[in-house]
Motif scaffolding. Structure first.
Motif, PDB file in Angstrom:
ATOM      1  N   LEU A  82      45.535  44.154  23.742  1.00 45.76           N
ATOM      2  CA  LEU A  82      45.658  42.867  24.649  1.00 45.76           C
ATOM      3  C   LEU A  82      45.428  42.204  24.323  1.00 45.76           C
ATOM      4  CD1 LEU A  82      45.861  44.694  28.077  1.00 45.76           C
ATOM      5  CD2 LEU A  82      47.603  44.179  27.167  1.00 45.76           C
ATOM      6  N   GLY A  83      45.088  40.754  24.803  1.00 47.14           N
ATOM      7  CA  GLY A  83      44.210  39.637  23.948  1.00 47.14           C
ATOM      8  C   GLY A  83      43.139  39.322  24.614  1.00 47.14           C
ATOM      9  N   ALA A  84      42.167  38.525  24.462  1.00 44.12           N
ATOM     10  CA  ALA A  84      40.918  38.604  25.040  1.00 44.12           C
ATOM     11  C   ALA A  84      41.037  37.612  26.848  1.00 44.12           C
ATOM     12  CB  ALA A  84      40.025  37.465  24.427  1.00 44.12           C
ATOM     13  N   GLU A  85      41.713  36.923  27.051  1.00 45.71           N
ATOM     14  CA  GLU A  85      41.904  36.708  28.644  1.00 45.71           C
ATOM     15  C   GLU A  85      42.835  37.743  29.128  1.00 45.71           C
ATOM     16  OE1 GLU A  85      43.533  33.213  30.952  1.00 45.71           O
ATOM     17  OE2 GLU A  85      43.022  32.600  28.633  1.00 45.71           O
ATOM     18  N   ASP A  86      43.666  38.972  28.337  1.00 41.75           N
ATOM     19  CA  ASP A  86      44.762  39.685  29.371  1.00 41.75           C
ATOM     20  C   ASP A  86      43.636  40.871  29.534  1.00 41.75           C
ATOM     21  OD1 ASP A  86      46.468  37.943  29.550  1.00 41.75           O
ATOM     22  OD2 ASP A  86      47.266  38.902  27.380  1.00 41.75           O
ATOM     23  N   THR A  87      42.314  40.982  28.575  1.00 40.73           N
ATOM     24  CA  THR A  87      41.733  42.526  28.922  1.00 40.73           C
ATOM     25  C   THR A  87      40.104  41.601  30.763  1.00 40.73           C
ATOM     26  OG1 THR A  87      41.604  42.599  26.819  1.00 40.73           O
ATOM     27  CG2 THR A  87      39.640  43.319  28.016  1.00 40.73           C
ATOM     28  N   LEU A  88      40.322  40.344  30.243  1.00 37.89           N
ATOM     29  CA  LEU A  88      39.163  40.392  31.711  1.00 37.89           C
ATOM     30  C   LEU A  88      40.049  40.449  32.782  1.00 37.89           C
ATOM     31  CD1 LEU A  88      37.339  36.988  29.682  1.00 37.89           C
ATOM     32  CD2 LEU A  88      36.503  39.091  30.651  1.00 37.89           C
ATOM     33  N   ARG A  89      40.987  40.258  32.693  1.00 34.23           N
ATOM     34  CA  ARG A  89      42.484  40.000  33.701  1.00 34.23           C
ATOM     35  C   ARG A  89      41.984  41.312  34.163  1.00 34.23           C
ATOM     36  NH1 ARG A  89      44.737  35.202  35.241  1.00 34.23           N
ATOM     37  NH2 ARG A  89      44.392  33.728  33.767  1.00 34.23           N
ATOM     38  N   LEU A  90      42.972  41.714  32.970  1.00 31.42           N
ATOM     39  CA  LEU A  90      42.823  43.507  33.922  1.00 31.42           C
ATOM     40  C   LEU A  90      40.974  44.281  34.641  1.00 31.42           C
ATOM     41  CD1 LEU A  90      44.596  45.339  30.993  1.00 31.42           C
ATOM     42  CD2 LEU A  90      45.257  45.209  33.139  1.00 31.42           C
ATOM     43  N   VAL A  91      39.833  44.151  33.827  1.00 30.45           N
ATOM     44  CA  VAL A  91      39.077  44.011  34.176  1.00 30.45           C
ATOM     45  C   VAL A  91      38.529  43.989  35.469  1.00 30.45           C
ATOM     46  CG1 VAL A  91      36.004  43.952  33.851  1.00 30.45           C
ATOM     47  CG2 VAL A  91      38.064  44.655  31.959  1.00 30.45           C
ATOM     48  N   GLY A  92      39.002  42.276  35.689  1.00 33.83           N
ATOM     49  CA  GLY A  92      39.141  41.552  37.030  1.00 33.83           C
ATOM     50  C   GLY A  92      39.256  42.586  38.193  1.00 33.83           C
ATOM     51  N   ALA A  93      41.527  43.024  37.469  1.00 37.32           N
ATOM     52  CA  ALA A  93      41.984  43.625  38.728  1.00 37.32           C
ATOM     53  C   ALA A  93      41.204  45.091  39.202  1.00 37.32           C
ATOM     54  CB  ALA A  93      43.042  43.650  37.967  1.00 37.32           C
ATOM     55  N   ALA A  94      40.592  46.344  38.500  1.00 39.15           N
ATOM     56  CA  ALA A  94      40.450  46.925  37.977  1.00 39.15           C
ATOM     57  C   ALA A  94      38.858  47.464  39.223  1.00 39.15           C
ATOM     58  CB  ALA A  94      39.984  47.771  36.708  1.00 39.15           C
ATOM     59  N   PHE A  95      38.036  46.131  39.258  1.00 34.19           N
ATOM     60  CA  PHE A  95      36.911  46.185  40.365  1.00 34.19           C
ATOM     61  C   PHE A  95      37.883  45.108  41.003  1.00 34.19           C
ATOM     62  CE2 PHE A  95      34.391  46.495  36.236  1.00 34.19           C
ATOM     63  CZ  PHE A  95      33.262  47.001  36.814  1.00 34.19           C
ATOM     64  N   GLY A  96      38.429  44.944  41.552  1.00 34.88           N
ATOM     65  CA  GLY A  96      39.219  44.378  43.037  1.00 34.88           C
ATOM     66  C   GLY A  96      39.225  43.048  42.523  1.00 34.88           C
ATOM     67  N   VAL A  97      38.489  42.492  41.921  1.00 35.72           N
ATOM     68  CA  VAL A  97      38.625  40.920  42.333  1.00 35.72           C
ATOM     69  C   VAL A  97      39.445  40.293  41.936  1.00 35.72           C
ATOM     70  CG1 VAL A  97      37.573  39.091  40.817  1.00 35.72           C
ATOM     71  CG2 VAL A  97      36.612  41.286  41.138  1.00 35.72           C
ATOM     72  N   GLN A  98      40.026  38.956  42.562  1.00 35.43           N
ATOM     73  CA  GLN A  98      40.965  38.186  42.688  1.00 35.43           C
ATOM     74  C   GLN A  98      41.090  37.286  41.180  1.00 35.43           C
ATOM     75  OE1 GLN A  98      43.721  37.929  44.700  1.00 35.43           O
ATOM     76  NE2 GLN A  98      44.467  36.706  43.343  1.00 35.43           N
ATOM     77  N   VAL A  99      42.768  37.832  40.623  1.00 34.41           N
ATOM     78  CA  VAL A  99      42.545  37.633  39.069  1.00 34.41           C
ATOM     79  C   VAL A  99      44.019  36.363  39.406  1.00 34.41           C
ATOM     80  CG1 VAL A  99      41.209  39.074  38.040  1.00 34.41           C
ATOM     81  CG2 VAL A  99      43.888  39.148  38.343  1.00 34.41           C
TER      82      VAL A  99
END
Length: 356
Positions: A82-99
């Protein structure tokens, strides 16, 4: 399938990681100690590498189970290309943060706010990244930047990087200098030795409720170690197959000939072509010596094919035909016993529902 036959209360050699079956071999104790040390540091990255099936995930889950859930919030990310931004989105989703529909800046602000909120509630945030060897450099950089988040002197996020052996080489590249400087603990999980392999097998059987069966000749443990290389998942796969074979053959004591028979079956399955790829033409063109490798045939043949096949089979020796029949008989017997076991289980379920 074989649990009742051996008097077990659970499946001892399942492939999915299960911390309740954790076996403290020397390499696993060492890796666990490194993780515990890293967790106490409460900052930076902890790196654990090992072969596929070495037990990395089992150790991590066991460690998490020992930590008070009221003091830690953990999220897991299985890395992909994954690219950088997609990785951040996955991290957010994993913690339950609205992305959804958030820009990169909004993602970073939302993650930082979430980490701070957890810290003020007395909780630490831990990110577990599996298959770290697949991370792209841009994704690694984003994870490193997340480790910069602080509230006062307290780091807001700690990260476990779990990967295969090649990840160690990746970490040594010049581009990974800044990440290496943030690694607080690193450990490579190696294989077990022969003695530990025997202890591992016996331990898992005890955890599953085994008492007096099955039993093993000492040379069988040595053979399993030789075939598995001391890697837990490989041991599990081989022992599971061995016990299934024992159940179908009503064997409670395993000897080297039994192990060799199972190994031969596995090797045959790995080398034999799928049934749908075995055409009638290929069978008819095969030499008598090759017919042994083509027992399971697609029998959807027309009359001319059947006649030609009959002619070919007539050329086989009595020994070759006997071998065919023996293998077919064993296959039918195996299916019959499996069907009986399934029928018995269904009857128990139906009886239980009727009583309720």
């Amino acid at each position: 399938m074989y649990e009742a036959f051996y008097g077990l209360n659970s499946k001892p050699f399942q492939l999915n990681p299960d911390p309740s079956f954790y076996f403290g071999s020397k390499p696993h104790r060492r890796a666990r100690a490194y993780l515990e040390y890293g967790v106490m540091r409460a900052e930076g990255f902890i790196v654990i590498t090992g072969e596929v099936g070495a037990g990395k995930t089992t150790i991590v889950r066991g460690l998490l189970d020992s930590i008070d859930a009221h003091t830690m919030v953990a999220a897991q990310l299985v890395s992909t290309q994954l690219g950088a931004e997609d990785t951040l989105r996955l991290v957010g989703a994993a913690f339950g943060v609205q992305v959804r529909d958030a820009s990169k800046a909004e993602l970073l602000m939302a993650l930082e706010a979430f980490f701070i909120t957890q810290l003020t509630q007395g909780k630490r945030c831990l990110l577990i990244v599996d298959e770290a060897q697949n991370l792209r450099p841009q994704a690694v950089e984003e994870l490193r930047m997340l480790s910069n988040f602080q509230h006062g002197k307290q780091a807001l996020l700690q990260t476990f990087l779990i990967g295969q052996p090649e990840f160690r080489n990746i970490l040594q590249s010049p581009d990974m200098l800044q990440l290496r400087q943030r690694v607080t603990a690193s450990c490579h999980l190696g294989p077990m030795n022969g003695e530990e392999t025997q202890g591992y097998i016996e331990h898992r059987l005890r955890c599953a409720g085994a008492t007096d069966k099955p039993t093993f000749d000492a040379d069988v443990f040595a053979g399993i170690y030789e075939q598995s290389g001391g890697i837990p998942r490989r041991i599990n796969a081989l022992c599971d197959r061995l016990m299934l074979h024992g159940f179908l053959s009503e064997v409670t004591h395993f000897t080297v000939p039994v192990l060799n028979e199972v190994l031969a079956e596995i090797q045959e399955e790995l080398t034999a072509p799928p049934l749908e790829q075995v055409s009638a033409a290929a069978v008819l063109q095969a030499s008598p010596s090759q017919h042994r490798e083509a027992v399971d045939l697609d029998l959807d043949l027309d009359s001319s094919d059947l006649k030609a096949l009959e002619e070919q089979l007539s050329r086989l020796t009595a020994g070759q035909l006997s071998a065919h029949l023996l293998r077919i008989e064993r296959s039918v017997l195996r299916q019959e016993r499996l069907s009986i076991e399934i029928l018995s289980a269904l009857q128990k379920i139906a009886t239980g529902k009727g009583q309720s």
